[in-house]
Design an enzyme around this catalytic site. Structure first.
Site, PDB file in Angstrom:
ATOM      1  N   ARG A  77       7.046 -21.915   0.710  1.00 51.24           N
ATOM      2  CA  ARG A  77       6.292 -21.084  -0.220  1.00 51.24           C
ATOM      3  C   ARG A  77       7.252 -20.038  -0.758  1.00 51.24           C
ATOM      4  NH1 ARG A  77       3.102 -24.555  -0.391  1.00 51.24           N
ATOM      5  NH2 ARG A  77       0.861 -24.511   0.000  1.00 51.24           N
ATOM      6  N   GLU A 108       4.453 -18.036  -8.913  1.00 49.54           N
ATOM      7  CA  GLU A 108       4.173 -19.302  -9.625  1.00 49.54           C
ATOM      8  C   GLU A 108       2.958 -19.169 -10.532  1.00 49.54           C
ATOM      9  OE1 GLU A 108       3.593 -22.525  -6.871  1.00 49.54           O
ATOM     10  OE2 GLU A 108       5.464 -22.064  -5.845  1.00 49.54           O
ATOM     11  N   HIS A 156       7.120 -26.911  -8.116  1.00 52.45           N
ATOM     12  CA  HIS A 156       6.226 -27.141  -6.967  1.00 52.45           C
ATOM     13  C   HIS A 156       5.680 -28.586  -6.976  1.00 52.45           C
ATOM     14  CE1 HIS A 156       3.384 -24.937  -3.963  1.00 52.45           C
ATOM     15  NE2 HIS A 156       3.604 -26.176  -3.593  1.00 52.45           N
TER      16      HIS A 156
HETATM   17  C1  DGY Z   1       0.856 -28.231  -0.116  1.00 54.55           C
HETATM   18  O1  DGY Z   1       0.215 -29.252   0.117  1.00 54.55           O
HETATM   19  O2  DGY Z   1       0.709 -27.184   0.521  1.00 54.55           O
HETATM   20  C2  DGY Z   1       1.816 -28.302  -1.242  1.00 54.55           C
HETATM   21  O3  DGY Z   1       2.605 -27.166  -1.326  1.00 54.55           O
HETATM   22  C3  DGY Z   1       1.074 -28.529  -2.536  1.00 54.55           C
HETATM   23  O4  DGY Z   1       0.266 -27.433  -2.811  1.00 54.55           O
END
Ligand code: DGY
Length: 328
Positions: free
Chosen positions: A241, A270, A288
């Protein structure tokens, strides 16, 4: 006959998933790709027993207070930092996520991003398209090797382990890791992975991949002091993240050449990207998409639907985050 429970599908979802949900529920489906604002989400959740969401819909105590009929929140993501799970439990709301189905796909991407970053592929492609390829020279776009190098993994959950296997068995890398809890000895032996403190990991890795879950405690786990510990010329990849990394500190380390390169699939704001990062040649930026293959995204949506259907029809949701809510 009892009316069907009402559910909100907060983002555009695959048609087959909407059909499955419609067999059980009265479905209010958002058609577009623009996330609802928090106020719109609150409004659309009125009278809904369930919500099919993604990582862009925030579920917190205030929202739950405003939506007293909500009983289940099913996110189509493995990460659940956008859901306040303790608040869900306090409100008697079940929360679910979609682990496992994306592990290998996400690990593939993490490894691809590492390779693209260390071997300067995006930089080369940009240069070629811009007409900058004029001749050969011995150090033209010379990057760093993956094979035989030391792969550091911060966060050794399912995805971290899948990346470790790729590094160890595909590329003969030495694998080192740090995690909140150490893996069992047989798992370490199977992966050929060595546990060490976070500082040691930072000092020893040639390539560092971040795969740890985001929480307030993990905010800016990699900031200026951590970057200063890393090997000069190391590579950093973040598929976790955005908030895990202090992007300004990273940009400075990249600008100064302290780190050779970084590959980032996730960002603090983001879909906005730190403007300094956009100006740097030695960073590979992707929007992402680590779990984005058609097969895996369908599996994630299907699992979120399984969770929602099971939770609202008296079944056992396969991947509940707070299953204790069910036994109350
Ligand atoms: C997740 O599954 O957490 C990925 O980052 C997609 O949002």
């Amino acid at each position: 006959m009892n009316p069907k429970p009402r559910v909100l599908v907060a983002r555009r979802a695959p048609a087959e998933v909407l059909e499955r949900l419609a067999a059980h529920f009265e479905v209010d489906a958002v058609a577009g790709d623009v996330p609802l604002t928090p106020a719109e989400l609150r409004e659309r959740l009125q009278g809904k027993a369930g919500a099919f969401i993604t990582g862009t819909e925030r579920i917190d105590g205030a929202l739950l207070d405003a939506c007293p009929e909500l009983r289940v929140v099913a996110t189509m993501s493995v990460g659940f930092n956008h859901i306040d799970v303790p608040a869900c439990s306090a409100h008697g709301v079940l929360a679910t996520n979609t682990p496992d189905v994306l592990t290998e796909t996400t690990a593939d991407f993490g490894f691809a991003l590492l390779m693209a970053t260390a071997r300067r592929m995006a930089e080369g492609e940009r240069l070629l398209r811009d007409g900058g390829w004029k001749s050969w020279s011995w150090d033209f776009l010379a990057g760093s090797d993956i094979h035989g190098a030391t792969l550091g993994i911060l966060g050794m959950g399912r995805i971290g382990q899948a990346i470790a296997r790729r590094g160890r068995f595909g590329f003969g890398m030495s694998v080192i890791y740090h995690n909140r809890s150490r893996l069992p000895a047989d798992t370490e032996a199977e992966l050929g992975a060595r546990y060490m403190s976070k500082d040691e990991l930072l000092r020893e890795a040639d390539h560092l991949v971040l795969v740890l879950p985001y929480s307030a405690a993990a905010h800016h786990s990699i900031a200026a002091p951590e970057l200063a510990l890393m090997k000069p010329g190391a590579t950093l990849v973040n598929i976790a993240r955005g908030g895990i990394v202090d992007e300004n500190a990273l940009a400075e380390a990249l600008r100064a050449g302290r780190l050779a390169a970084a590959g980032l699939d996730v960002f603090e704001g983001e879909p906005q990207v730190n403007p300094v990062l956009l100006t740097l040649p030695n960073v590979v930026l992707t929007p992402h998409i680590a779990s984005a293959t058609m097969k895996t995204r369908l599996a994630m949506a299907g699992l979120a639907a399984d969770n929602l259907i099971a939770a609202l029809t008296g079944g056992t949701p396969p991947t509940a985050l707070n299953p204790e809510v069910l036994s109350r």
